[in-house]
Enzyme design. Structure first.
Site, PDB file in Angstrom:
ATOM      1  N   CYS A 213       2.984  64.587  55.576  1.00 30.88           N
ATOM      2  CA  CYS A 213       3.075  63.139  55.365  1.00 30.88           C
ATOM      3  C   CYS A 213       3.374  62.513  56.725  1.00 30.88           C
ATOM      4  CB  CYS A 213       4.110  62.794  54.292  1.00 30.88           C
ATOM      5  SG  CYS A 213       5.778  63.389  54.624  1.00 30.88           S
ATOM      6  N   GLN A 214       4.412  61.703  56.824  1.00 29.51           N
ATOM      7  CA  GLN A 214       4.818  61.150  58.116  1.00 29.51           C
ATOM      8  C   GLN A 214       5.860  62.030  58.792  1.00 29.51           C
ATOM      9  OE1 GLN A 214       3.491  58.484  59.597  1.00 29.51           O
ATOM     10  NE2 GLN A 214       4.904  58.232  61.314  1.00 29.51           N
ATOM     11  N   THR A 215       6.791  62.568  57.977  1.00 31.35           N
ATOM     12  CA  THR A 215       7.891  63.371  58.527  1.00 31.35           C
ATOM     13  C   THR A 215       8.191  64.614  57.684  1.00 31.35           C
ATOM     14  OG1 THR A 215       9.514  62.058  57.286  1.00 31.35           O
ATOM     15  CG2 THR A 215       9.021  61.341  59.555  1.00 31.35           C
ATOM     16  N   HIS A 216       7.274  65.018  56.826  1.00 30.27           N
ATOM     17  CA  HIS A 216       7.469  66.111  55.870  1.00 30.27           C
ATOM     18  C   HIS A 216       8.688  65.875  54.982  1.00 30.27           C
ATOM     19  CE1 HIS A 216       6.992  69.712  53.734  1.00 30.27           C
ATOM     20  NE2 HIS A 216       7.834  70.470  54.405  1.00 30.27           N
ATOM     21  N   HIS A 217       8.767  64.667  54.471  1.00 29.53           N
ATOM     22  CA  HIS A 217       9.696  64.325  53.389  1.00 29.53           C
ATOM     23  C   HIS A 217       8.889  64.200  52.098  1.00 29.53           C
ATOM     24  CE1 HIS A 217      11.510  60.532  51.315  1.00 29.53           C
ATOM     25  NE2 HIS A 217      11.746  61.610  50.591  1.00 29.53           N
ATOM     26  N   ARG A 218       7.943  63.254  52.081  1.00 31.36           N
ATOM     27  CA  ARG A 218       7.104  63.076  50.891  1.00 31.36           C
ATOM     28  C   ARG A 218       6.288  64.331  50.596  1.00 31.36           C
ATOM     29  NH1 ARG A 218       4.325  57.558  52.819  1.00 31.36           N
ATOM     30  NH2 ARG A 218       4.695  58.555  54.843  1.00 31.36           N
ATOM     31  N   SER A 219       5.839  65.003  51.639  1.00 30.81           N
ATOM     32  CA  SER A 219       5.069  66.235  51.432  1.00 30.81           C
ATOM     33  C   SER A 219       5.950  67.397  51.005  1.00 30.81           C
ATOM     34  CB  SER A 219       4.262  66.599  52.682  1.00 30.81           C
ATOM     35  OG  SER A 219       5.078  66.681  53.832  1.00 30.81           O
TER      36      SER A 219
END
Length: 253
Positions: A213-219
Site C-alpha cells: 500500500c503506502q506504508t504496508h499498513h493497509r496491505s
C-alpha cells in the site's frame, strides 16, 4: 487450549485501548510495528526493536497470539505479517476485532493492562518480505503479480502521495476496504466472495503475489487475506512511500 497460552494483542492507539479493550489484552501501538524512517516509514524495524516490543508483551514460542484492531484488520494483519517474519506462526486473527466485540455486547475492560514480560529474542526471516529490487525483477514475469491495496485514486495517480504517483507496472488494484463487510461489524467478506474477486484480477494460487500500500499498513489486511486463502503471498514493506519517492522506479498511470 489453556488460557495462559493465549496472548490477546490489540494493535490500536493507546487512547482507544485505555477506554476499551478485550479483557486480558496487551497493547502494541501501530508505530511500534514500523521503522518510522523516511521516506519508507513502514519498513520492518530492526531485530533489537522487535525484541524489546515482543518481550514487553510477554511473547514466547509457546504463546498463541490472537491479533485484533479497531479498524477491520489492517494493523492486525501487519502484526501477523511481523510474526511470520519472526517465524512465530502460532497466531490467529479475531475477525471483526474490537468493533464487533463492542457492538455485540461482549465484556470490555479499560485502563492499561500489565503483562509479565518475557525475554524474547527476535530472529528475522525475510521469506515473506520483498524489497525494491525484488519488485523490479518481477515486472513482466507472468508467474508473479502485484496486488496494490491502496484506494483507486492512489493507484491511478490522481491522488498525490509521493514525488511520483500511479502504480507499479502490471500491478492490479483491490482496495483493502473492499475486503471488509461494513454491514457485519467490520468482519471480512465471505471467503468465497473474496476468492472470486481476487481471481477476476488474476490473483490466484498459480501466481507469486506481492502486496503493498503506502506504508504496508493497509496491505497488512491484503497479506492476511492472501494467507487465509492459501495464496503464495509476500509483502513489499517499502511500499509506495519508497517506490514513489525513488528516482529510478518505473510508474504506470
Amino acid at each position: 487450549m489453556p488460557s495462559d497460552q493465549i496472548l490477546l494483542v490489540a494493535v490500536c492507539a493507546e487512547e482507544v485501548f485505555f477506554n476499551h479493550h478485550i479483557p486480558g489484552s496487551v497493547l502494541i501501538r501501530p508505530a511500534e510495528l514500523v521503522s518510522g524512517i523516511k521516506p519508507a516509514t513502514g519498513k520492518l524495524p530492526n531485530a533489537k526493536h522487535l525484541s524489546t516490543i515482543f518481550s514487553r508483551i510477554g511473547l514466547s514460542k509457546e504463546k498463541h497470539v490472537v491479533a485484533y484492531d479497531d479498524e477491520g484488520g489492517g494493523w492486525a494483519g501487519r502484526l501477523i505479517w511481523t510474526l511470520d517474519v519472526l517465524g512465530h506462526h502460532n497466531h490467529s486473527f479475531l475477525n471483526g476485532g474490537l468493533v464487533a466485540w463492542i457492538n455485540e455486547a461482549h465484556p470490555i475492560s479499560s485502563g492499561i493492562a500489565e503483562q509479565e514480560p518475557s525475554d524474547y529474542v527476535a530472529q528475522i526471516d525475510r521469506s515473506v518480505v520483498v524489497d525494491l529490487g525484488d519488485v523490479l525483477s518481477q515486472i513482466g514475469d507472468s508467474d508473479s503479480i502485484v496486488w496494490d491495496a491502496r484506494a483507486l485514486e492512489e493507484y491511478t495517480g490522481t491522488k498525490v502521495t509521493a514525488l511520483k504517483n500511479g502504480h507499479i507496472p502490471g500491478a492490479v488494484n483491490l482496495d483493502w476496504l473492499e475486503l471488509i463487510d461494513h454491514d457485519s461489524n467490520l468482519r471480512l467478506k465471505p471467503l468465497d466472495i473474496l476468492k472470486r474477486e481476487l481471481e477476476s484480477l488474476g490473483i490466484d494460487n498459480n501466481k507469486k503475489i506481492i502486496t503493498h500500500c503506502q506504508t504496508h499498513h493497509r496491505s497488512g489486511l491484503s497479506y492476511l487475506v492472501g494467507k487465509i486463502l492459501g495464496l503464495d503471498i509476500k509483502a513489499y514493506d517499502g511500499s509506495w512511500s519508497e517506490w514513489g519517492n525513488h528516482p529510478d522506479t518505473p510508474v504506470e498511470r
